[in-house]
Structure formats: C-alpha cells, structure tokens
Design a protein around this motif. Structure first.
Motif, mmCIF file in Angstrom:
data_model
loop_
_atom_site.group_PDB
_atom_site.id
_atom_site.type_symbol
_atom_site.label_atom_id
_atom_site.label_comp_id
_atom_site.label_asym_id
_atom_site.label_seq_id
_atom_site.Cartn_x
_atom_site.Cartn_y
_atom_site.Cartn_z
ATOM 1 N N LYS A 235 0.839 -1.200 0.000
ATOM 2 C CA LYS A 235 0.000 0.000 0.000
ATOM 3 C C LYS A 235 0.878 1.255 0.000
ATOM 4 N N GLN A 236 1.875 1.275 0.868
ATOM 5 C CA GLN A 236 2.771 2.429 0.962
ATOM 6 C C GLN A 236 3.601 2.596 -0.310
ATOM 7 N N ARG A 237 4.089 1.492 -0.858
ATOM 8 C CA ARG A 237 4.901 1.551 -2.071
ATOM 9 C C ARG A 237 4.124 2.171 -3.233
ATOM 10 N N LEU A 238 2.925 1.637 -3.460
ATOM 11 C CA LEU A 238 2.165 2.121 -4.615
ATOM 12 C C LEU A 238 1.682 3.545 -4.398
ATOM 13 N N TYR A 239 1.363 3.884 -3.176
ATOM 14 C CA TYR A 239 0.955 5.267 -2.879
ATOM 15 C C TYR A 239 2.066 6.235 -3.287
ATOM 16 N N GLN A 240 3.302 5.894 -2.951
ATOM 17 C CA GLN A 240 4.435 6.752 -3.306
ATOM 18 C C GLN A 240 4.655 6.795 -4.820
ATOM 19 N N LEU A 241 4.551 5.661 -5.474
ATOM 20 C CA LEU A 241 4.785 5.589 -6.915
ATOM 21 C C LEU A 241 3.729 6.369 -7.701
ATOM 22 N N LEU A 242 2.479 6.271 -7.262
ATOM 23 C CA LEU A 242 1.404 6.967 -7.973
ATOM 24 C C LEU A 242 1.420 8.470 -7.705
ATOM 25 N N ASN A 243 2.138 8.880 -6.661
ATOM 26 C CA ASN A 243 2.284 10.313 -6.362
ATOM 27 C C ASN A 243 3.541 10.898 -6.999
ATOM 28 N N ALA A 244 4.321 10.073 -7.679
ATOM 29 C CA ALA A 244 5.565 10.535 -8.292
ATOM 30 C C ALA A 244 5.270 11.417 -9.509
ATOM 31 N N PRO A 245 6.254 12.226 -9.958
ATOM 32 C CA PRO A 245 6.044 13.100 -11.126
ATOM 33 C C PRO A 245 5.660 12.331 -12.390
ATOM 34 N N ASP A 246 6.239 11.139 -12.575
ATOM 35 C CA ASP A 246 5.928 10.327 -13.763
ATOM 36 C C ASP A 246 5.424 8.961 -13.316
ATOM 37 N N PRO A 247 4.170 8.900 -12.889
ATOM 38 C CA PRO A 247 3.635 7.648 -12.351
ATOM 39 C C PRO A 247 3.426 6.610 -13.457
ATOM 40 N N SER A 258 -0.426 -8.563 -2.915
ATOM 41 C CA SER A 258 0.034 -7.263 -3.401
ATOM 42 C C SER A 258 -1.145 -6.458 -3.937
ATOM 43 N N ALA A 259 -2.133 -7.134 -4.529
ATOM 44 C CA ALA A 259 -3.315 -6.436 -5.041
ATOM 45 C C ALA A 259 -4.119 -5.797 -3.908
ATOM 46 N N MET A 260 -4.227 -6.489 -2.787
ATOM 47 C CA MET A 260 -4.976 -5.945 -1.655
ATOM 48 C C MET A 260 -4.332 -4.648 -1.151
ATOM 49 N N GLY A 261 -2.992 -4.668 -1.078
ATOM 50 C CA GLY A 261 -2.303 -3.443 -0.665
ATOM 51 C C GLY A 261 -2.397 -2.360 -1.716
ATOM 52 N N GLY A 262 -2.207 -2.749 -2.990
ATOM 53 C CA GLY A 262 -2.261 -1.778 -4.079
ATOM 54 C C GLY A 262 -3.619 -1.132 -4.238
ATOM 55 N N LEU A 263 -4.669 -1.923 -4.112
ATOM 56 C CA LEU A 263 -6.019 -1.367 -4.235
ATOM 57 C C LEU A 263 -6.326 -0.376 -3.117
ATOM 58 N N SER A 264 -5.754 -0.617 -1.959
ATOM 59 C CA SER A 264 -5.932 0.327 -0.850
ATOM 60 C C SER A 264 -5.322 1.684 -1.202
ATOM 61 N N ALA A 265 -4.149 1.644 -1.846
ATOM 62 C CA ALA A 265 -3.490 2.889 -2.249
ATOM 63 C C ALA A 265 -4.283 3.606 -3.329
ATOM 64 N N VAL A 266 -4.798 2.849 -4.288
ATOM 65 C CA VAL A 266 -5.598 3.431 -5.371
ATOM 66 C C VAL A 266 -6.846 4.102 -4.805
ATOM 67 N N ASN A 267 -7.506 3.442 -3.879
ATOM 68 C CA ASN A 267 -8.709 4.005 -3.261
ATOM 69 C C ASN A 267 -8.382 5.227 -2.411
ATOM 70 N N LEU A 268 -7.249 5.178 -1.713
ATOM 71 C CA LEU A 268 -6.844 6.296 -0.863
ATOM 72 C C LEU A 268 -6.598 7.554 -1.691
ATOM 73 N N LEU A 269 -6.067 7.347 -2.882
ATOM 74 C CA LEU A 269 -5.787 8.483 -3.776
ATOM 75 C C LEU A 269 -7.008 8.899 -4.589
ATOM 76 N N GLY A 270 -8.068 8.141 -4.494
ATOM 77 C CA GLY A 270 -9.290 8.479 -5.225
ATOM 78 C C GLY A 270 -9.164 8.308 -6.721
ATOM 79 N N LEU A 271 -8.332 7.368 -7.163
ATOM 80 C CA LEU A 271 -8.116 7.164 -8.592
ATOM 81 C C LEU A 271 -9.186 6.258 -9.180
ATOM 82 N N ASN A 272 -9.477 6.488 -10.449
ATOM 83 C CA ASN A 272 -10.465 5.683 -11.156
ATOM 84 C C ASN A 272 -9.760 4.595 -11.970
ATOM 85 N N VAL A 273 -10.287 3.390 -11.889
ATOM 86 C CA VAL A 273 -9.773 2.256 -12.669
ATOM 87 C C VAL A 273 -10.758 1.975 -13.799
#
Length: 347
Positions: A235-247, A258-273
């Motif tokens: 969750k922390q890894r993907l949150y940082q990567l998706l907040n980077a200048p070139d995600p 890994s999907a469970m953690g990644g989806l948490s980051a996507v939802n936290l950032l309010g991103l649309n899939v």
C-alpha cells in the motif's frame, strides 16, 4: 449391535480376508469391491480406526503444513485435500508455522514423531529444505507453490501453477493496450513463484524492445513476512509511486496480497480504474468481485492443484515411485476484465 467385517463377509459371501483387504485400501477385484461397498452402505458399517492402526502399525494420518492458518486463499486447496483423504479413511491434520522457520522445523519433527503417513506443504520459500527431514524418516512429501533450490540434492515432488505462462499473458495484454510505463508490485526474496512471474513480464517487454528496469524499475525486494505486513508495505509503495512526477500507467500485481495493498493505495488516492490507472493481477481473488471495475487477471486452478497433490501423495504412500520426482505445472485461466485502459484508443 455393532457391525463387523464378519457381517460384511456374510452379507457378500466373500472371505473376511477379502473384506479386510478392501478396508485397508489393498486392490481387490472390481466386482468384489462393488459387493463390499453395497454391504457397507446397507449394514451401516463404521470401521474401528484404533484397531486398524494397531494391526497395521500405520496412523492413517495425513498432514497439511502451511505458513499462515489465517490465509484464506489456500482454504479451498486444504478443503479438497481433506475431502480426498477423508474418502480414503485418512485423518487430515492442518498445521501452521506462522512464517517462523524454526517453528516450521519443530512442527515437521513433531509430524515425524507422530508417524504421519504423508505431508503436503507450502514451504517458507524456495530455500526451505526442511522437507528432507520428512524424507529421511520415510514420510512422502509434496511441495506446493514453490520449486526448492535444493531439489537437485533433495529431489521432491512439486505441484504449482503455470506462473510463467499466466504472467506472460497479462504482460502481453498490457503491452497490446499501449502500456510501456508499468510497475511490478511485490517482490519477495527467495520465492520461485514470484521470481518466475516477474521474469515473464520482463521477457515479454524485452521481446518488444523495452527494458522495464530502465523504464520503470521494480521496487526493492523484501523478505516475505506476515500477510498483513505485506499488504501494508505494498500500500505504501504504490501510494508513493502513484504520487511521483511520472507515475506508471499500469500496475502488475504478482499475487492477490500485493493487489490488496495496491487497491488500498488506489482508493486512498481516489483514482479511477482504468481511466487513471490500469491494473492486472496474477490471482483471481474473491475481493475482485466487489470491485466496480472487474479485474483483468489469471486464475489459478486451485481444485486441480489440490487433487493432483493428493493423487501424487497417495501414489507415494502406496510405494509407487516409478515417476519420482514429478514437477506438475497446472494451467491457469486468463480473465479479461475491464481494469486495463486501451491507450491506443482515440489516437
């Protein structure tokens, strides 16, 4: 009044020796098997397991050893194995070592001391060679989900999914939809399964002239630990990567954890899939059914894994090592969901 094998012999007209052979899983003539099973059903016979064990000096006990009893993913495999051996009049005991290799060794020694007749296990990682303790004691063992590095020195039967083929399908799907800036989430040190999945993705992109290491390097690998910790770390890894200048435009999840953690980051950032981020996963987890956008993934055939592992173990218990050692690769199934955006559309 308790029904005995003498009653079954009288009902069928067969000898008690033939009935005893059947009850001890010794092959008999097919017509005799049918007669005995009909008599057992009619008379309501229940075998005296304690007496059987004393006579045969066998425990008729099978073990399943996994890293975490709280890991629901392997529940269906455990259920299939348990059902298979229960139908053969075996007792099945599931044990856990809680990601602790020292505890794992102690549990295996305990299994040896209790004279289990066989074990199906999920090892700690591909460097785990404690299965040899079972083999040294004459107890057959089947490895699930890993290919041990010591397999040349300590041959063992293994059953695992087509990790390379399934990951290659997902990678090709991402590339054909225009995704060249992708992130591979989850790298576990000393995991054959994860290493093969990641290598398949890299190979597919390499064939298309893209080096993923330079385009978007994988995150640093980690030693596998408790599920909840891996989820949080991803969750922390993907949150940082998706907040980077070139995600990345897409994320490849190497497994459901890994999907469970990644989806948490996507939802936290309010991103649309898939409009904001595309996702694929090696695993088809029940969690994905709750997603608004269906996940593109490959599903492991857990039923076939459980059945094949059980069949192999029963073959070894019976003394048949004619094809030892076996590495069974079970096919996976590609599910084309809607979690991948086509970047070529609208050009």
């Amino acid at each position: 009044m308790k029904v005995t094998i003498k009653d079954i012999a009288k009902e069928t007209g067969l000898s008690t020796a033939t009935v005893s052979k059947y009850l001890n899983n010794i092959k008999i003539q097919e017509n005799n098997r049918i007669l005995i099973e009909a008599a057992i059903k009619k008379l309501g016979y229940r075998p005296n397991r304690s007496a059987q064990i004393l006579r045969s000096k066998k425990t008729r006990t099978i073990g399943i050893l996994i890293s975490d009893l709280g890991n629901y993913f392997w529940g269906s495999v455990i259920g299939i194995i348990s059902h298979y051996f229960a139908s053969q009049q075996y007792t099945v005991i599931t044990r856990s070592y809680s990601f602790d290799m020292e505890l794992e060794k102690n549990v295996i020694r305990d299994i040896v001391s209790q004279n289990f007749e066989g074990l199906i296990m999920l090892p700690f990682n591909n460097c785990d060679h404690y299965y040899q303790l079972l083999q040294n004691a004459g107890i057959p063992v089947i490895i699930l989900d890993q290919l041990p590095t010591m397999i040349q020195d300590y041959p063992v039967d293994c059953v695992l999914s087509d990790n390379y083929g399934g990951s290659a399908l997902l990678a090709e799907h991402l590339f054909q939809n225009g995704h060249t800036n992708i992130c591979i989430l989850d790298q576990a040190i000393n995991s054959h399964t994860i290493e093969v999945r990641i290598q398949a993705v890299k190979d597919v992109y390499s064939r298309h002239g893209i080096n993923l290491e330079t385009c978007f390097p994988c995150a640093e690998p980690f030693v596998f630990k408790e599920t909840k910790d891996v989820i949080q770390e991803n969750k922390q890894r993907l949150y940082q990567l998706l907040n980077a200048p070139d995600p990345p435009t897409a994320v490849f999840f190497t497994n459901y954890i890994s999907a469970m953690g990644g989806l948490s980051a996507v939802n936290l950032l309010g991103l649309n899939v898939p409009d904001d981020i595309s996702l694929v996963c090696f695993d088809n987890d029940p969690l994905f059914r709750a997603m608004h956008t269906s996940m593109t993934c490959v599903a492991q055939d857990l039923t076939s894994i459980g059945i094949r592992a059980s069949e192999l173990l029963m073959q070894r218990i019976s003394g048949d090592y004619s094809n030892f050692p076996v590495t069974e690769i079970i096919n996976v199934e590609f599910h084309s969901g809607k979690s991948v955006r086509n970047l070529h559309a609208g050009r």
